[in-house]
Motif scaffolding. Structure first.
Motif, PDB file in Angstrom:
ATOM      1  N   LYS A 104      24.777   7.690   1.338  1.00 38.75           N
ATOM      2  CA  LYS A 104      24.968   7.491  -0.126  1.00 38.75           C
ATOM      3  C   LYS A 104      26.108   8.273  -0.574  1.00 38.75           C
ATOM      4  CE  LYS A 104      22.731   8.691  -4.367  1.00 38.75           C
ATOM      5  NZ  LYS A 104      21.577   9.472  -5.279  1.00 38.75           N
ATOM      6  N   LEU A 105      26.821   7.420  -1.389  1.00 35.64           N
ATOM      7  CA  LEU A 105      28.071   7.987  -1.929  1.00 35.64           C
ATOM      8  C   LEU A 105      28.180   7.779  -3.548  1.00 35.64           C
ATOM      9  CD1 LEU A 105      31.190   9.257  -1.715  1.00 35.64           C
ATOM     10  CD2 LEU A 105      31.736   6.885  -1.600  1.00 35.64           C
ATOM     11  N   ASP A 106      28.496   8.940  -4.232  1.00 30.15           N
ATOM     12  CA  ASP A 106      28.512   8.855  -5.722  1.00 30.15           C
ATOM     13  C   ASP A 106      29.881   9.456  -6.168  1.00 30.15           C
ATOM     14  OD1 ASP A 106      27.609  11.190  -5.775  1.00 30.15           O
ATOM     15  OD2 ASP A 106      25.628  10.714  -6.217  1.00 30.15           O
ATOM     16  N   ASP A 107      29.915   9.880  -7.470  1.00 28.46           N
ATOM     17  CA  ASP A 107      30.904  10.623  -8.069  1.00 28.46           C
ATOM     18  C   ASP A 107      31.102  12.044  -7.755  1.00 28.46           C
ATOM     19  OD1 ASP A 107      32.422   8.361  -8.751  1.00 28.46           O
ATOM     20  OD2 ASP A 107      31.609   8.552 -11.035  1.00 28.46           O
ATOM     21  N   LYS A 128      25.940   0.381 -12.402  1.00 32.83           N
ATOM     22  CA  LYS A 128      25.514   0.710 -13.562  1.00 32.83           C
ATOM     23  C   LYS A 128      25.332   2.392 -13.311  1.00 32.83           C
ATOM     24  CE  LYS A 128      21.573   1.248 -16.623  1.00 32.83           C
ATOM     25  NZ  LYS A 128      19.884   0.589 -17.147  1.00 32.83           N
ATOM     26  N   ASN A 129      24.956   2.764 -12.228  1.00 35.59           N
ATOM     27  CA  ASN A 129      24.771   4.236 -11.981  1.00 35.59           C
ATOM     28  C   ASN A 129      25.803   4.971 -10.832  1.00 35.59           C
ATOM     29  OD1 ASN A 129      21.980   4.551 -13.014  1.00 35.59           O
ATOM     30  ND2 ASN A 129      21.406   3.302 -11.556  1.00 35.59           N
ATOM     31  N   LYS A 130      26.865   3.900 -10.617  1.00 33.56           N
ATOM     32  CA  LYS A 130      28.029   4.333  -9.919  1.00 33.56           C
ATOM     33  C   LYS A 130      27.577   4.850  -8.642  1.00 33.56           C
ATOM     34  CE  LYS A 130      31.686   3.082 -12.156  1.00 33.56           C
ATOM     35  NZ  LYS A 130      30.722   1.781 -13.127  1.00 33.56           N
ATOM     36  N   GLU A 149      23.692 -10.746  -2.500  1.00 30.58           N
ATOM     37  CA  GLU A 149      22.671 -11.168  -3.855  1.00 30.58           C
ATOM     38  C   GLU A 149      23.466 -10.275  -4.850  1.00 30.58           C
ATOM     39  OE1 GLU A 149      18.318 -11.846  -2.933  1.00 30.58           O
ATOM     40  OE2 GLU A 149      18.860 -10.118  -1.837  1.00 30.58           O
ATOM     41  N   ASN A 150      23.588 -10.782  -6.131  1.00 26.61           N
ATOM     42  CA  ASN A 150      23.880 -10.174  -7.356  1.00 26.61           C
ATOM     43  C   ASN A 150      22.882  -9.536  -7.763  1.00 26.61           C
ATOM     44  OD1 ASN A 150      26.572 -11.335  -6.915  1.00 26.61           O
ATOM     45  ND2 ASN A 150      26.311 -13.237  -8.098  1.00 26.61           N
ATOM     46  N   SER A 151      22.210  -8.548  -7.166  1.00 25.27           N
ATOM     47  CA  SER A 151      21.166  -7.686  -7.603  1.00 25.27           C
ATOM     48  C   SER A 151      20.965  -6.496  -6.762  1.00 25.27           C
ATOM     49  CB  SER A 151      19.842  -8.449  -7.567  1.00 25.27           C
ATOM     50  OG  SER A 151      19.501  -8.825  -6.345  1.00 25.27           O
ATOM     51  N   VAL A 152      20.331  -5.411  -7.375  1.00 22.61           N
ATOM     52  CA  VAL A 152      20.148  -4.190  -6.440  1.00 22.61           C
ATOM     53  C   VAL A 152      18.760  -4.155  -6.433  1.00 22.61           C
ATOM     54  CG1 VAL A 152      20.307  -1.563  -6.873  1.00 22.61           C
ATOM     55  CG2 VAL A 152      22.063  -3.033  -7.569  1.00 22.61           C
ATOM     56  N   LYS A 153      18.123  -3.901  -5.303  1.00 23.36           N
ATOM     57  CA  LYS A 153      16.840  -3.526  -4.686  1.00 23.36           C
ATOM     58  C   LYS A 153      16.850  -2.766  -3.550  1.00 23.36           C
ATOM     59  CE  LYS A 153      16.219  -8.352  -3.412  1.00 23.36           C
ATOM     60  NZ  LYS A 153      15.500  -9.665  -3.314  1.00 23.36           N
ATOM     61  N   SER A 188      35.556  10.182  -4.221  1.00 22.98           N
ATOM     62  CA  SER A 188      34.369   9.978  -5.021  1.00 22.98           C
ATOM     63  C   SER A 188      34.333   8.267  -5.152  1.00 22.98           C
ATOM     64  CB  SER A 188      34.493  10.368  -6.538  1.00 22.98           C
ATOM     65  OG  SER A 188      35.800   9.895  -7.060  1.00 22.98           O
ATOM     66  N   LEU A 189      33.136   7.598  -5.466  1.00 24.50           N
ATOM     67  CA  LEU A 189      33.030   6.118  -5.558  1.00 24.50           C
ATOM     68  C   LEU A 189      34.120   5.732  -6.665  1.00 24.50           C
ATOM     69  CD1 LEU A 189      31.725   3.734  -4.590  1.00 24.50           C
ATOM     70  CD2 LEU A 189      29.832   4.061  -6.430  1.00 24.50           C
TER      71      LEU A 189
END
Length: 566
Positions: free
Chosen positions: A190-193, A167-169, A517-521, A239-240
């Motif tokens: 941590k890697l994002d765009d 969702k937040n890439k 797991e198919n979740s983010v936490k 970038s991701l």
């Protein structure tokens, strides 16, 4: 009792008068009554008979239609079963095209079923988190000198977690290096765009920051790039979103797909289809009758088809995406040059004295294909042979074999098992072999079994690679669990074995706990770090920064030595 006609006295049970011969009235009445009863009984019997006859006629009518209906069903079934043979008899070419379509559909469906069985819901649109802990329990070597130095491996381990937030890439990594359960060093990323953030708390306090989209150009202009004497392409993008694009490139567009299909149609065009009767093949453990069709291809059609295929490959945007994802050391323009060179060689030097395909079909699907290509009949060593088999009974991919041979060189891959989970079991036994011109062999064997009927000790994996007298083996038994939300593997019985040319053996025993797991936490908190853009440093700042890292690395080494009681 007296006669009613002449008055003569009658005997008690007389039916006729002894004087005048008249019938006694009472007997006449009784007989009349009996006659009437007999007539009524006859009428009733006639009615019942008519009713029974009518009932029997209705029953016979129903039976007749039932027989007709059953006959039609049988005829229809026979017709459906014989449909392939009818088409085959009328037009082998049409039959083969239908069989190819059926085969592709069946293999594709079963492949995705197998993928879902092993990987669960593996959609790239889902966010997920993976945690793992792997540690070395002990290590040994048959050489006593080598064995004495292996104590350093015992107790080593890594504990890490990766998070992908679609969702937040964003992508996170948090890992720890451990000795006997003690955290020694750690890495957070941590890697994002927009940027890549990196922190190693044992070496520096800040989060090193570098731009991700313009990484190549920023590195080349920085003091780090100039001092290292290594440069990247200016348009290198880490970038991701770009990395995901490389991992999951856009599908080939419809027009390009059509060009690929048309190239194969061109190869097959004007081919001669010959019905070569039937043969029997072992399919799913039983001998089955198969139609055999030989296709003889024309040299000019094969040449043009290959040329069309290369043109389709050159125009494929998906290939271009792959080539330009990093654009480091190899670009799409290099790929284009290679294709153009192949096209030139094809145009100038291609020759095929014989191109034939033998296809074996069963139940409307291709189960085996044999290819023979002889570029020049005067040079049999250039003869190319290929064989593909799909001989699973319930699923074509249960039994698969691919074999390609040129002269004395050969590549072969074969796999047998239960790949689509029948009876809640997954079984695979695979072998990959490469045989060189000089008789050397590289052999890869793998055996996998997962019993989904059990929760414990249901996973068994054994992998072995051997070449030139050396071998590597990896085997494990553990607990494998799969649900819509997670996949997990837990084992204390993992063994890595290396055997060298002189039969010396290294063994390492490990344990592992891996959960996806198919979740983010529990994302790592990077807001607590101050950012340090190393690409903006001047020479003096870079020198101080590296000196600080070297000093803290020395003390980290001292800490590690303490764990080993130096």
């Amino acid at each position: 009792m007296f006669c009613t006609e002449c008055g003569n006295k009658l005997e008690q049970e007389a039916k006729f008068c002894s004087s005048c011969g008249s019938m006694v009235k009472g007997e006449e009445k009784q007989e009349s009554q009996q006659l009437q009863l007999s007539q009524e009984s006859s009428t009733i019997a006639t009615y019942e008979n008519q009713k029974e006859i009518k009932k029997r006629n209705v029953s016979m009518s129903k039976s007749k239609w039932a027989i007709i209906a059953i006959s039609l069903v049988i005829i229809l079934l026979i017709g459906l079963m014989a449909k392939d043979y009818v088409i085959y008899a009328i037009s082998p070419e049409l039959y083969i095209k239908n069989a190819f379509g059926n085969t592709i559909h069946s293999v594709t469906k079963d492949y995705y079923k197998m993928q879902s069985l092993i990987l669960g819901n593996n959609s790239s649109d889902l966010s997920y988190s993976t945690s793992a802990n792997v540690s070395i329990k002990d290590a040994s070597h048959t050489d006593l000198w080598e064995n004495a130095n292996l104590y350093i491996l015992k107790g080593l381990g890594i504990d890490f977690k990766t998070i992908f937030d679609n969702k937040n890439k964003e992508y996170y990594f948090a890992g720890k290096y451990q000795i006997s359960g003690n955290d020694v060093a750690s890495l957070n990323l941590k890697l994002d765009d927009n940027e890549l953030l990196l922190n190693v708390p044992e070496l520096f306090d800040e989060a090193i920051s570098v731009p991700s989209k313009s990484f190549g150009s920023e590195w080349n202009r920085s003091i780090f790039g100039r001092e290292s004497y290594y440069s990247f392409d200016d348009d290198l993008d880490i970038s991701l979103s770009n990395l995901l694009k490389m991992q999951n490139p856009a599908e080939t567009d419809t027009q390009t797909k059509s060009r690929y299909i048309d190239s194969f149609k061109t190869m097959l065009a004007n081919g001669r289809y010959e019905k070569n009767g039937s043969t029997t093949l072992m399919i799913g453990g039983a001998m089955k009758k198969c139609n055999r069709t030989t296709i003889l291809l024309r040299e000019d059609n094969v040449k043009q088809g290959l040329m069309d295929f290369l043109n389709a490959l050159k125009s494929d945007d998906m290939i271009k995406t792959w080539s330009n994802s990093f654009n480091q050391g190899y670009s799409y323009y290099d790929f284009e040059e290679a294709i153009d060179e192949a096209k030139y060689e094809l145009k100038e030097n291609f020759k095929a004295d014989k191109v034939s395909i033998d296809l074996f079909t069963n139940n409307g699907k291709v189960v085996k294909a044999e290819f023979i290509i002889i570029p020049d009949s005067d040079y049999e060593e250039d003869r190319l042979e290929a064989n593909i088999e799909l001989l699973g009974e319930k699923s074509l991919i249960d039994n698969f074999k691919l074999e390609i041979a040129v002269a004395d060189e050969k590549i072969m891959f074969e796999s047998e098992g239960n790949h689509t989970g029948k009876n809640n079991m997954f079984i695979d036994n695979s072998k990959f072999t490469v045989k060189t011109y000089y008789g050397e062999e590289v052999i890869f064997n793998s055996s996998t079994k997962i019993d989904f009927n059990k929760d414990r000790n249901n996973f068994d994996l054994d992998i072995k690679l051997s070449a030139d007298g050396e071998s590597i083996r990896f085997n494990t038994i553990g607990d494998f669990k799969l649900s819509n939300k997670s996949i997990s593997f837990i084992s204390d019985e993992i063994q890595f074995t290396y055997k060298d040319y002189y039969d010396d053996v290294l063994k390492i025993n490990l344990s592992a706990n891996i959960i996806k797991e198919n979740s983010v936490k529990d994302k790592p908190d990077f807001d607590k770090y101050s950012k340090l853009n190393v690409f903006k440093m001047d020479e003096y700042e870079m020198y101080n920064f590296i000196s600080s890292i070297e000093e803290r690395a020395f003390w980290l080494g001292q800490k590690i030595e303490e764990y080993y009681n130096y």
